[in-house]
Design a protein around this motif. Structure first.
Motif, short mmCIF file in Angstrom:
data_model
loop_
_atom_site.label_atom_id
_atom_site.label_comp_id
_atom_site.label_asym_id
_atom_site.label_seq_id
_atom_site.Cartn_x
_atom_site.Cartn_y
_atom_site.Cartn_z
N PRO A 247 0.82 -1.21 0.00
CA PRO A 247 0.00 0.00 0.00
C PRO A 247 0.85 1.27 0.00
O PRO A 247 0.90 2.02 0.98
CB PRO A 247 -0.81 -0.14 1.29
N VAL A 248 1.57 1.51 -1.09
CA VAL A 248 2.46 2.66 -1.18
C VAL A 248 2.01 3.55 -2.33
O VAL A 248 1.38 3.10 -3.29
CB VAL A 248 3.93 2.23 -1.39
N ALA A 249 2.35 4.85 -2.23
CA ALA A 249 1.99 5.79 -3.28
C ALA A 249 2.97 5.74 -4.44
O ALA A 249 2.67 6.21 -5.54
CB ALA A 249 1.93 7.21 -2.71
N ASN A 250 4.15 5.19 -4.21
CA ASN A 250 5.20 5.11 -5.22
C ASN A 250 5.44 3.66 -5.58
O ASN A 250 5.87 2.86 -4.74
CB ASN A 250 6.48 5.75 -4.65
N ASP B 96 0.49 4.08 -12.22
CA ASP B 96 -0.54 3.50 -11.36
C ASP B 96 -0.32 1.99 -11.29
O ASP B 96 -0.27 1.32 -12.33
CB ASP B 96 -1.93 3.80 -11.94
N PRO B 97 -0.17 1.41 -10.10
CA PRO B 97 0.10 -0.04 -9.99
C PRO B 97 -0.96 -0.92 -10.65
O PRO B 97 -0.66 -2.02 -11.10
CB PRO B 97 0.16 -0.29 -8.48
N THR C 153 -4.84 7.37 0.36
CA THR C 153 -5.92 6.70 -0.34
C THR C 153 -5.53 6.42 -1.79
O THR C 153 -4.77 7.17 -2.39
CB THR C 153 -7.21 7.55 -0.33
N ARG C 154 -6.08 5.32 -2.31
CA ARG C 154 -5.93 4.97 -3.72
C ARG C 154 -7.29 4.51 -4.24
O ARG C 154 -7.95 3.68 -3.62
CB ARG C 154 -4.91 3.84 -3.93
N GLN D 259 -1.72 11.25 -0.86
CA GLN D 259 -0.80 10.95 0.23
C GLN D 259 -0.68 12.19 1.11
O GLN D 259 -0.26 13.25 0.65
CB GLN D 259 0.58 10.55 -0.31
N GLY D 260 -1.08 12.05 2.36
CA GLY D 260 -1.01 13.18 3.28
C GLY D 260 0.36 13.31 3.93
O GLY D 260 1.17 12.39 3.91
#
Length: 539
Positions: free
Chosen positions: A120-123, A180-181, A305-306, A329-330
């Motif tokens: 669960p990562v943004a990158n 996007d994964p 969130t995604r 991503q906060g």
């Protein structure tokens, strides 16, 4: 060779046997484990094993490329393993084509898109950490939008850099962070010279091949997903309370041979005021505070969130895959609301992704595809770098009031020899280090920086099947167009800061810098850059 086993004791048996393949050949080095435990052994050169196990146990026997099997423990077992055709027939992307694992000779590692989604990562770069042997990753920042990963494939291959060549659907890309994964079908990593030879010198540091998903024949399928996760600081040190800090400060001064009358010592009255925090009833919370700067500067957690919507389907001649995604991503900084400071002083990232992959069979021997992908990424952060905030949190003293003057402040403000009431909410700095920048001030009172990154990539493929000449022969032409743009918006300002002068009997607030009696105005600025890249190739 398996280790010699001791004679079985009460409640245990000596399990033994032979592990073979379907043709009767012994399997050397097959794993023999007691199911549900870490106890185990391996087969010898003749495929034999012997292991002491609890009565009634089951043995889990496995070997690379074969289906594992579970059998009841016993003596003189004959275990036959069958080949796992799904593993051996798995297709791996290599160079300008694909190859089955059974015929693969180069050092190639890979991961499927479903495995990437488990992180669960943004990158997406960070999702490769620990998943591919020989691939080392380094992340120097967790700041949203600045968390690029440095890849090392079997160390450094050249003196000019360590970054591997990255190709997305056959086109070189300088970064894979914005992908996007859910668009990814597979990621292959080519590590040795035999695997990267077709790329020449560009593949000296290895090659990362990313293949995106394609449409499948059938009715339209619509799928949607939403993920919510929490981020937190990986390691958060516990800081000293003000009473313990004051005691240790006095002890350090004594160890340095400094006389007890020195003004840097905390007096008995000071120590008593700081100690009152331990009772839960502080006697002077403003003049003798107990400030936990880790709590002041950082949140306990930040949200991420995604969301994604995918359309997949097609006819016999045309297939399509369409994906739209959003990532938020906060930031971890603890900042006042936008209403109080006039802007968002925290770090955050908003990214929007779109991809459309369309395949069309023009004729029996001619096939075309058009891939369009784009992204818009918006990053917000303080005007001054937040990299120093974390180390500053450890050197700021718990005896310093702050981060701003409180509503119930009992001490006056002195300016040009005149005393007046101190306004609440004014920025506070350490009285002994008032010429140094304030961590909270740099974070919340210096302005902001907004960066908008956008990119569009178009790939056109034309594939001619020449199997009528010889089976397996084909040729492909590829045209790629990429446009990237970066827009920077800055707004900087100075701030006024105050310190509590406790050198006199009556405490007073004073300006840390008399040349900055009030906060400055925001000074906005703007910059823009754009790059256009084109690629033509034929295979």
């Amino acid at each position: 060779m398996p280790e010699p086993q001791a004679k079985a004791t009460a409640g245990q048996i000596m399990a033994s046997g032979t592990v073979e393949d379907s043709s009767g050949e012994p399997l050397i080095g097959a794993s023999v484990m007691v199911a549900g435990t870490s106890m185990g052994s391996t087969t010898d050169f003749d495929g034999n094993f012997s292991i002491k196990v609890p009565s009634g146990s089951k043995l889990l026997i496995s070997y690379v490329g074969y289906k594992p099997i579970e059998v009841a423990a016993g003596e003189h077992l004959r275990v036959v393993l069958t080949e796992d055709s799904e593993v051996l027939d798995e297709v791996v992307v290599v160079g300008y084509g694909t190859q089955k694992k059974t015929t693969l000779t180069g050092a190639v590692g890979g991961v499927k898109g479903d495995e990437v989604l488990k992180s669960p990562v943004a990158n997406i770069q960070q999702s490769l950490t620990g998943r591919i042997p020989g691939l080392a990753t380094t992340v120097t920042s967790g700041e949203p939008g600045a968390d690029d990963v440095t890849f090392w494939l079997r160390g450094a291959g050249t003196v000019n850099g360590t970054a591997p060549l990255i190709l997305v659907d056959g086109v070189p890309r300088d970064n894979m962070r914005v992908i996007d994964p859910r668009e990814v079908e597979s990621i292959s990593v080519l590590k040795d010279a035999s695997a990267t030879a077709v790329f020449g010198v560009r593949g000296a540091n290895g090659v990362i091949l990313i293949t995106t998903k394609r449409g499948k024949k059938g009715k339209l399928e619509v799928s949607a997903s939403f993920e919510y996760s929490i981020q937190e600081i990986a390691h958060r040190e516990k800081t000293l309370d003000s009473y313990t800090f004051a005691l240790l400060k006095n002890e350090g001064l004594r160890n340095d041979g400094i006389v007890s009358t020195d003004s840097r010592y905390y007096s008995e009255a000071d120590l008593a005021a700081y100690q009152s925090w331990l009772t839960g009833d502080p006697t002077d919370p403003v003049g003798h505070p107990n400030t936990n700067w880790m709590d002041v500067l950082f949140r306990d957690y930040a949200p991420q969130t995604r969301a994604n919507v995918v359309l997949n389907g097609g006819s016999e001649s045309t297939q399509y895959f369409v994906s739209a995604g959003y990532t938020y991503q906060g930031g971890m900084f603890n900042v006042p609301s936008k209403d109080k400071v006039g802007y968002n002083a925290n770090t955050n990232l908003n990214r929007y992704n779109f991809r459309s992959n369309v395949d069309h069979q023009i004729s029996k021997y001619l096939k075309a595809s058009l891939d369009i992908s784009s992204y818009i990424e918006k990053v917000n952060k303080p005007a001054r770098s937040g990299d120093n905030i974390y180390p500053w949190a450890y050197v700021l003293r718990p005896t310093t009031p702050g981060p701003v003057t409180p509503e119930d402040n009992p001490y006056p403000f002195e300016y040009n020899g005149q005393l007046s009431e101190m306004a609440p909410g004014m920025l506070v700095v350490d009285e002994n280090g008032r010429n140094d920048p304030s961590a909270y001030g740099n974070l919340t009172r210096t302005g902001y920086e907004k960066q908008t990154r956008a990119g569009v990539n178009v790939i056109g493929n034309l594939i001619l099947d020449l199997s009528f000449i010889t089976p397996g022969l084909s040729t492909r032409g590829l045209v790629s167009f990429e446009s990237k743009a970066n827009t920077y918006q800055f707004a900087a300002k100075d701030y006024a800061a105050y310190y509590l002068d406790r050198t006199q009997e009556d405490y007073v607030w004073k300006l840390a810098d008399v040349n900055k009696p009030e906060d400055g105005e925001l000074s906005p600025a703007r910059a823009h850059s754009q790059a256009i890249l084109s690629t033509f190739s034929g295979i």
